[in-house]
Every structure is written in structure tokens, then in C-alpha cells.
Scaffold this motif. Structure first.
Motif, short mmCIF file in Angstrom:
data_model
loop_
_atom_site.label_atom_id
_atom_site.label_comp_id
_atom_site.label_asym_id
_atom_site.label_seq_id
_atom_site.Cartn_x
_atom_site.Cartn_y
_atom_site.Cartn_z
N LYS A 1 0.82 -1.22 0.00
CA LYS A 1 0.00 0.00 0.00
C LYS A 1 0.85 1.26 0.00
O LYS A 1 0.35 2.34 -0.32
N GLY A 2 2.10 1.12 0.36
CA GLY A 2 3.01 2.24 0.26
C GLY A 2 2.97 3.20 1.43
O GLY A 2 2.36 2.94 2.48
N GLU A 3 3.62 4.34 1.23
CA GLU A 3 3.79 5.35 2.26
C GLU A 3 2.60 6.30 2.30
O GLU A 3 1.88 6.48 1.31
N ASN A 4 2.39 6.93 3.47
CA ASN A 4 1.54 8.10 3.52
C ASN A 4 2.30 9.24 2.85
O ASN A 4 3.41 9.58 3.27
N GLY B 1 -1.55 3.40 -7.83
CA GLY B 1 -1.56 4.71 -7.19
C GLY B 1 -0.72 4.81 -5.94
O GLY B 1 -0.62 5.89 -5.36
N ALA B 2 -0.10 3.71 -5.52
CA ALA B 2 0.70 3.73 -4.29
C ALA B 2 2.05 4.40 -4.53
O ALA B 2 2.57 4.41 -5.65
N ILE B 3 2.59 4.96 -3.46
CA ILE B 3 3.96 5.49 -3.47
C ILE B 3 4.73 4.67 -2.45
O ILE B 3 4.55 4.82 -1.24
N VAL B 4 5.55 3.75 -2.93
CA VAL B 4 6.23 2.78 -2.07
C VAL B 4 7.65 3.23 -1.81
O VAL B 4 8.24 4.00 -2.57
N MET C 1 -3.14 12.55 -2.41
CA MET C 1 -2.62 12.24 -1.08
C MET C 1 -2.99 10.80 -0.77
O MET C 1 -4.13 10.38 -0.98
N ASN C 2 -2.02 10.04 -0.29
CA ASN C 2 -2.23 8.65 0.10
C ASN C 2 -2.13 8.53 1.61
O ASN C 2 -1.14 8.95 2.20
N ILE C 3 -3.16 7.95 2.24
CA ILE C 3 -3.16 7.74 3.68
C ILE C 3 -3.74 6.36 3.97
O ILE C 3 -4.93 6.10 3.71
N ASN D 1 -12.33 15.49 -8.59
CA ASN D 1 -11.80 15.13 -7.28
C ASN D 1 -12.42 13.81 -6.87
O ASN D 1 -13.64 13.62 -7.03
N ASN D 2 -11.64 12.89 -6.36
CA ASN D 2 -12.21 11.65 -5.87
C ASN D 2 -11.30 10.99 -4.85
O ASN D 2 -10.13 11.35 -4.71
N VAL D 3 -11.87 10.02 -4.14
CA VAL D 3 -11.16 9.19 -3.19
C VAL D 3 -11.32 7.75 -3.63
O VAL D 3 -12.43 7.31 -3.97
N GLN D 4 -10.21 6.99 -3.65
CA GLN D 4 -10.24 5.61 -4.13
C GLN D 4 -9.59 4.68 -3.13
O GLN D 4 -8.73 5.09 -2.35
N ARG D 5 -10.00 3.43 -3.19
CA ARG D 5 -9.37 2.40 -2.37
C ARG D 5 -9.57 1.05 -3.04
O ARG D 5 -10.67 0.73 -3.51
#
Length: 843
Positions: free
Chosen positions: A175-178, A744-747, A209-211, A237-241
Motif C-alpha cells: 500500500k506504500g507510504e503516507n 496509485g501507491a507510493i512505495v 494524497m495517500n493515507i 476530485n475523488n477518493v479511491q481504495r
């Protein structure tokens, strides 16, 4: 006999790493005796050249490699392929290190245990037992490398359950970093002519932004020109998971539907849909399942158009191959089964595909609830849409869908067939509109066909026909009609927009054989209810190559609203030379109703890291006006600069801009000249100047960080650091890692480094003899820092100016000596310093 390589001052044997002299390239390290049960190693010193010293001590390398008992969680490599990460238990029994098997590990490895092993497999469920892999499968082997935390497992294919090619265990998805990130693309443009001048600026922004696995995404742009004030437009604008258990993605906010069954539209609301990216490449798209029966252990070879596309071995009995990679629009598959005794049998599996076909047993779904966006109306109708596709078998896929707004609903049902005569899809959509002013209902029939004809090497990529009745409305037209009625149009029957009646489209290609090129054709025609006019467009073309010259001819014709335009084009392309950075010459000549125009251009890339791109062109238009243009870009470490200039009779213009990305993590901000959505942050402390393999221009900054773009989601990506450019006082402990991120993750990938001054010591005993080859070197804290090489040479990295080193040898390290190392003061230019050489006496 085993040959050991000595590279950059390291001896690599098995999973042990020993530092030695960098002056040698290879050495025969004796005969290695390995007990197949206890894996004990014995080195025979007689095979070592004794001219470097009379004393040789290799006893410390003898014996079985042991691991401290405990619980470990290594990466598991099965037959050299990463399959997952799993906790394992290591115990010591009779002086040996034993890796205990357990049920989760058996499942992770995909063991196929037959009846004679099932009783032993039941013992795995009892924690007090410790069964080894060899007790379950005698022909298998397993070894744990603690330094890399890697479990290497070798198991014959006959004892493994089949898994799809390219499969990555979801437990490995990261899932990567915040983090925060922004991709930017800016351009300033100015044009001047004899009458006026214009200035404008565009700045596109994609960020998020990834959280904790949730991903917020924004897309917008700033537009400015000198005649009006600037304004910022928000596109979505959207939020995804991701929901990996459902192989789906949940989205809340603004987005667009896929358009797989119904026409695509923009919405604001909620969407839950299949994320086909999560499937291995060999499970995506459509390909048939190949079923057959083998009389013995057999080799199965699958060919398409005379090329081998798949090969595997299968045990005796029924087999099924369900992980073929999709191959465009198909072409029948020829399957050859070669038995152990040489017998051969063949059969054919039809393979043709249309977009609606999916693999047997697979499904694809989407649910959308929200409001319609971007329809150029002042209100937002509520909307609902759901679709479902399911592959029943090789030849049949069924699909259906529902859609509705306040005033409109539509239902769709259909099926796709894969047959020896090609792939067909047929569906019907019924719609009804009623807003109290207008009331309409109708239907639309759609049919499509695809076929590759191997006998003639011809491809009918897609042939589609659609008929819509006069009362049928799609979503777009229903929203327009409802809006017009809301604004006061009360005369029922007035036609405010075009309603399609019939539409036919076709795409064909024909290979003409070796050196004869390819013909292609595509086009469509469409008419409308209540109108005599018809839209028609087609393209015919021919492509070929003569030596290094590529050329193409095409004709395009378009008829619409009484306008008829025909265009002819000749394209030429020729590279200058065969070098990697050779420029390319291209030419386009076009003839249409305005006359003949032509373009001539040269483009290419330059630089050690391909950091420069350029394009120079000359244009002559149909009015015989000449103009020229030049453009290019330069990729810096942190951003990309681009610009251009164009000039002609009475005008000139120029542009300049920047593009790249910024990522903010808990460690700070990192910049890159590339843009992307799924990225990796590489950290290697002190490794400024090193580069990332496969990504030209991605160089670690002064803090040892780099941003790697274009990471493929849900796939194993190997990220390797090229140590060229490293300061000489820094060494990478590992240069390559693998990662499988969510979309979309930032690892983050951390590469451990060792920092210290490089010292090459030639040590002798007081009587003048060399220290024995293979003796261990320890620092003042009793840490291993090296091994004595030939002629008493010792290679070490030292952090302190003054160090005391101890050398030990003998069967129980009963022989030892020590010496001090006093280094010169650091002159502040360590990165340019070479090996420091010392001669010492070890007493």
C-alpha cells in the motif's frame, strides 16, 4: 570442483560473502564436499596456490551452515520465482538447522501432495511437530539466506499446483507510504504577427494524497491569457481504495464510466467495479481454455500462426491450460501433445475475440450511483448504472446492464460467441423516457464480428452494425431532452438533436507477405432519423519498408453535412545511421482541396542519459508559404525544461515550460523530471550520484533519494541501482529489490549502505611471513570486517581515523595477531580518493 568468483573485493560462496583482495578475478577454492543430507562443506587446501604464503587456513569455512533457531519472515522464492512472504520456524535438531514446514507455507508453495503424503501433511497442523520439506517431497530442497531474508525453495514441477503466469500473491502487494504528490505540466506561449500578439499560460496539475491505503486524487488546470484574468478549472476530485479480496476498486467522487457496455459518461458519486489490473497479464482479456488428455508425462506446445505462444509439461491424465496471454483479435490455436515415448497428437482450438468476450469462469462488474456531470446543463440528474459480464465457457459470454435517471431508464442484454467462424457479439438495449412533457421508448440492436483468417493472413478486426428505432434515446440525448423541456420547450415531437438510425463500421488489414508490406482499411457510415444526410468516413492505406526506409501511402475521405473532403498522404521515414542516438528524418506530403503541403523534419535524442530531445522542421503549405520550427527538451535531475520556436511569413511564436513531479513523505520533498501515478521512493544513504537502472535521468540526489516513475501495479517490479557514480567511501549492501505496489501507491525502497574509507593493507607476521590465507579480520568491537586474501592482503572499510584490527586463524581461532591502522586526515574530497594502501606488521 566449484569455481568461486572474486568481484570488487568479495568472494561469493553460496549465501556467504567474504571480503578479499580486488586484484584477483577467479580462484579454484578446492574441492567442495557436500553431504546431500546435512549440506556439510569441506574445502581442500591442497588446491590453493601456496606461493602466496606457506600458511593457509580454510578450516573456518568447513562444516554445515547453521541458522539461529527462531521465527523468520523471509521472501519465498520457488524455483527462482518470488511467490510471497511467510513466517517460518527454524529449530535445531542434532546439531542441524531445520526449517519446519507448516500449513500456510504448504499453501503458499502450492504443493500438490498425493495420497501417500497426506498422512504426513496432517502432522503439519500440530505445532509440536517439525517436518522438513524433504520428508514431504524427498526430491525438494530448501535453504534460508538470513542476510537477504530469502528462502530459496526448489520443487519438481510435478509436485506443484499450477498457477497463472505472472501471478503475484496479493499478500505481497504494497500500500506504500503516507505521502503527497503532484504532477505538473506548464507552458507559456506567445505569438506575434503583423496585426496582433497573444500571450497565454497553461498549468496542468494532477495530484493527490495517500493515507493508509486511501487515495485522494485531484485533476485541474490554470488558464491565463493577457486579455482576461486567469481562472483555475477543477476537472475532478475523488477518493479511491482497492478491495483486493473482491479484485475491485471503490471510488467516491468524480470519474467516468468505462463504456464497456453502455456509452461512457462523467459522473459524481460512488463506483464499485472490477479492477482487471489486479489479474496477472495471462488472465486478462480473452483467451480460450485448452483442454486435453495426456497418456503420460507430456509436453504441450501451443502455436498461433506458426509461432509458439505457450509450452508446458503436464502429468498423465486430463489437463487444462487457462493462462494464455491474449493475442489481439486471435487466430486459431494449434495444440501439439508430445508423449514421453515420442507419440504426437494435435488438435485445433478456435480463437477469435471481440471486446465483450471474457475468459471462462471470469466475471466483470460495475455499479455506479450518483449524478451526471459535464453535460452543459445547469442541473445534475441523478443516475444509476450496473453492468455484469460472465464467461460461461470458451464460446459463450453473457452480459447485461441497467441504467436510469429521474426521467429515463435503459436495460441491455446480450451475449458473445467464440466460434471457428469468428467471434460474434449481439445485444439489444431498450429505453424509455418520460418527463410529463415528452414520452418516448425504443430499442437499439448492436452486432459485431471479428476474425483472423490465417490462410490469407487477413484480419477483420471489427465489423459492427447498430440499428436504433426512432424512439430510442441514449443517456446523453435523454438528458438534453429533459433539459430543453425544463426550459420551456413544450411542443412534443420537436427534434432538438440528431437521433442515429443505422451505423456500420469496419476495420480490415491484409499482410502481403515478405517485403510486400501491409494494406489496411477502416471506415464508418451513419444516417439519422428525419434527415436525408449521412456521415461517411473511410481510410485506405499501404505501409512497407525498403532496407532502412519506411514509407506509407493513404487516402482519407470524409462526408458530413454536405461537405466532401478527400486527402492523400505520403509518409517517409529514414534513420541516419544505426547508432542508438542516430537522428531520424521524416517527411509528410499531403494533397487536399486546398492544394499540396509538405513537412520535413529531423528528430532525435542526445546525451549520456538521453536527457536531450530535439525536433527541427520545415513546412510549405498549400499557399506556398514557407515556415520553420524548432523544439526540444532537457531533462534535469529534478525537472524537465521544454521550449520551442516557430516562424513564417509575417509571424513568429515561442513557448517554454516545465514538467515533472513532486512527492512529499515523512522524510521531506523529492522531485523528478518524470510524471506518474504509481511511484517508488528509493533511499540509499550517502549514495548521491548513483542512478536507477532502466530509468534514464533518475539519479539519487544529495540526500540519497530518487523518485522512480512508471511502476506497474500488482506486478513484480525490479528496481536496481547502478553504483557507477557512487562516492568511493560508500558501498551498497544490495543493489536490487522487487516491489509489487497497489495502483496509485507510493512505495519506499531502502537500500542499506556501508560508509567508510577504503583501505588495502598488506600485513606480515613479525618473522616476515604472510598471514595465512582465509584468516578472519575483526575490529576492536569483535565485528568481522574482512578476510585475509592472497599474499596477506586485507581489504577493509574503516570509519575511524585510528583503528585496531585483530586477525585470527586456526581450527579454533587459537592463533591471532593485531595491529593499528592510522589513517591520514580527511581532506574533504573523499569521493575522489582511491584505495589507501598500508604495509603493517601484525604482532
Amino acid at each position: 570442483m566449484r569455481v568461486l568468483n572474486i568481484i570488487s573485493g568479495k568472494i561469493l560462496f553460496g549465501k556467504r560473502v567474504f571480503f578479499l583482495s580486488s586484484c584477483a578475478c577467479a580462484v579454484f577454492f578446492g574441492i567442495v564436499k557436500i553431504d546431500p543430507v546435512v549440506a556439510a562443506v569441506q574445502f581442500d587446501p591442497l588446491f590453493i596456490n601456496k606461493t602466496t604464503g606457506s600458511e593457509i587456513d580454510v578450516s573456518r569455512f568447513n562444516g554445515e551452515y547453521k541458522i539461529l533457531p527462531g521465527i523468520y519472515e523471509p521472501d519465498i522464492y520457488l524455483n527462482q520465482q518470488l511467490v510471497g512472504r511467510q513466517k517460518i520456524t527454524v529449530r535445531e535438531q542434532e546439531g542441524k538447522s531445520i526449517i519446519c514446514m507448516n500449513s500456510p507455507l504448504v499453501e503458499k508453495l502450492g504443493l500438490k501432495l498425493d495420497s501417500q503424503y497426506q498422512q504426513k501433511a496432517e502432522l503439519l497442523k500440530q505445532p509440536a511437530n517439525c517436518l522438513t520439506l524433504q520428508e514431504l517431497i524427498p526430491a525438494a530442497s530448501m535453504r534460508l539466506n538470513v542476510s537477504d531474508m530469502q528462502l530459496d525453495v526448489a520443487i519438481p514441477q510435478a509436485f506443484l499446483l499450477r498457477s497463472a503466469h505472472g501471478y503475484v500473491d496479493p499478500s505481497l502487494w504494497e500500500k506504500g507510504e503516507n505521502a503527497l504528490f503532484a504532477n505538473y505540466d506548464t507552458i507559456y506561449f506567445q505569438q506575434n504577427n503583423s496585426r496582433s500578439s497573444t500571450e497565454s499560460f497553461y498549468g496542468g496539475l494532477q495530484g493527490g494524497m495517500n493515507i493508509n491505503g486511501w487515495m485522494f486524487r485531484h485533476n485541474g488546470a490554470l488558464n491565463w491569457d493577457k486579455d482576461s484574468s486567469g481562472h483555475y478549472s477543477t476537472f475532478n476530485n475523488n477518493v479511491q481504495r482497492d478491495i483486493s479480496s473482491l479484485q475491485s476498486r471503490f471510488l467516491l467522487g468524480d470519474s467516468n464510466t468505462s463504456g464497456a457496455l453502455f456509452d461512457s459518461f462523467a459522473f459524481r458519486g460512488m463506483q464499485l467495479a472490477t479492477a482487471e489490473q489486479m489479474l496477472p497479464d495471462s488472465q486478462r482479456g480473452y483467451a480460450p481454455v485448452i483442454r486435453g488428455i495426456a497418456q503420460s508425462n507430456a509436453r504441450v506446445t501451443v502455436r498461433q500462426n506458426s509461432s509458439v505462444v505457450y509450452e508446458t509439461t503436464v502429468p498423465a491424465g486430463e489437463f487444462a491450460i487457462d493462462d494464455l496471454y491474449p493475442t489481439g483479435y486471435g487466430g486459431d490455436l494449434q495444440v501439439t501433445v508430445t508423449e514421453s515415448d515420442g507419440r504426437v497428437s494435435t488438435f485445433t482450438v478456435p480463437y477469435a475475440s471481440v471486446a465483450e468476450l471474457i475468459r471462462p469462469g471470469r466475471y466483470r462488474y460495475s455499479v455506479v450511483m450518483g449524478t451526471v456531470r459535464n453535460q452543459n446543463i445547469p442541473w445534475s440528474p441523478k443516475v444509476f448504472q450496473s453492468t455484469l459480464q460472465y464467461g460461461f465457457n470458451n464460446w459463450l459470454t453473457g452480459y447485461t446492464g441497467l441504467m436510469g435517471t429521474n426521467d429515463y431508464y435503459a436495460a441491455l442484454a446480450g451475449g458473445a460467441l467464440g466460434t471457428p467462424f469468428g467471434a460474434f457479439a449481439l445485444d439489444i438495449t431498450g429505453s424509455r423516457f418520460s418527463d410529463g412533457i415528452d414520452e418516448r421508448q425504443g430499442s437499439s440492436l448492436r452486432a459485431s464480428y471479428s476474425k483472423f483468417i490465417s490462410a490469407t493472413d487477413s484480419s477483420i478486426s471489427i465489423a459492427a452494425y447498430r440499428f436504433s428505432s426512432s424512439g430510442y434515446l441514449d443517456l446523453h440525448n435523454s438528458v438534453l431532452l429533459a433539459d430543453m423541456n425544463k426550459r420551456g420547450r413544450e411542443k412534443i415531437g420537436q427534434q432538438p438533436f440528431d437521433l442515429p438510425r443505422n451505423k456500420f463500421s469496419l476495420t480490415l488489414s491484409q499482410n502481403l507477405g515478405n517485403e510486400r508490406g501491409q494494406l489496411y482499411a477502416s471506415g464508418y457510415t451513419q444516417n439519422y432519423w428525419g434527415q436525408a444526410s449521412r456521415d461517411t468516413q473511410y481510410q485506405l492505406g499501404y505501409n512497407n519498408r525498403y532496407q532502412r526506409l519506411s514509407y506509407g501511402l493513404s487516402v482519407n475521405q470524409s462526408k458530413s453535412l454536405g461537405r466532401n473532403e478527400t486527402q492523400y498522404m505520403l509518409m517517409l521515414s529514414l534513420p541516419f545511421g544505426g547508432a542508438m542516438h542516430s537522428p531520424n528524418l521524416s517527411s509528410y506530403t499531403t494533397r487536399d482541396s486546398r492544394g499540396i503541403s509538405s513537412q520535413l523534419g529531423i528528430d532525435g535524442i542526445l546525451g549520456e542519459r538521453d536527457q536531450v530531445s530535439y525536433n527541427v522542421g520545415l513546412v510549405k503549405d498549400a499557399e506556398n508559404n514557407n515556415s520553420g520550427n524548432i523544439s526540444g527538451s532537457y531533462r534535469f535531475r529534478d525537472t524537465k525544461l521544454k521550449g520551442g520556436y516557430a516562424g513564417g511569413r509575417g509571424y513568429h511564436s515561442y513557448s517554454a515550460g516545465l514538467s515533472g513531479s513532486l512527492v512529499g513523505t515523512s522524510d521531506g520533498m523529492i522531485a523528478s523530471p518524470y510524471t506518474g501515478d504509481t511511484m517508488a521512493v528509493v533511499k540509499a544513504e550517502g549514495a548521491a550520484g548513483a542512478s536507477v537502472e532502466g530509468y534514464p535521468g533518475v539519479i539519487l540526489n544529495d540526500s540519497g533519494y530518487a523518485l522512480v516513475p512508471y511502476i506497474t501495479p500488482y506486478r513484480m517490479n525490479q528496481i536496481s541501482i547502478n553504483p557507477q557514480g557512487l562516492p568511493l567511501d560508500v558501498e551498497l549492501q544490495t543493489t536490487s529489490q522487487q516491489i509489487a505496489p497497489y495502483s496509485g501507491a507510493i512505495v519506499r525502497l531502502n537500500y542499506q549502505t556501508t560508509k567508510g574509507r577504503m583501505v588495502l593493507i598488506k600485513a606480515k607476521l613479525p618473522e616476515g611471513k604472510s598471514i595465512p590465507f582465509g584468516a578472519v579480520v575483526k575490529d576492536s568491537n569483535d565485528n568481522d570486517v574482512g578476510v585475509v586474501a592472497q599474499g596477506g592482503l586485507i581489504y577493509v572499510r574503516l570509519n575511524e581515523k585510528t583503528n585496531r584490527l585483530k586477525v585470527k586463524w586456526g581450527s579454533n581461532d587459537e592463533m591471532n595477531c593485531s595491529f593499528d591502522v592510522n589513517l591520514k586526515s580527511n581532506d574533504g574530497n573523499v569521493s575522489q580518493r582511491k584505495f589507501e594502501r598500508l604495509d603493517v606488521t601484525c604482532g
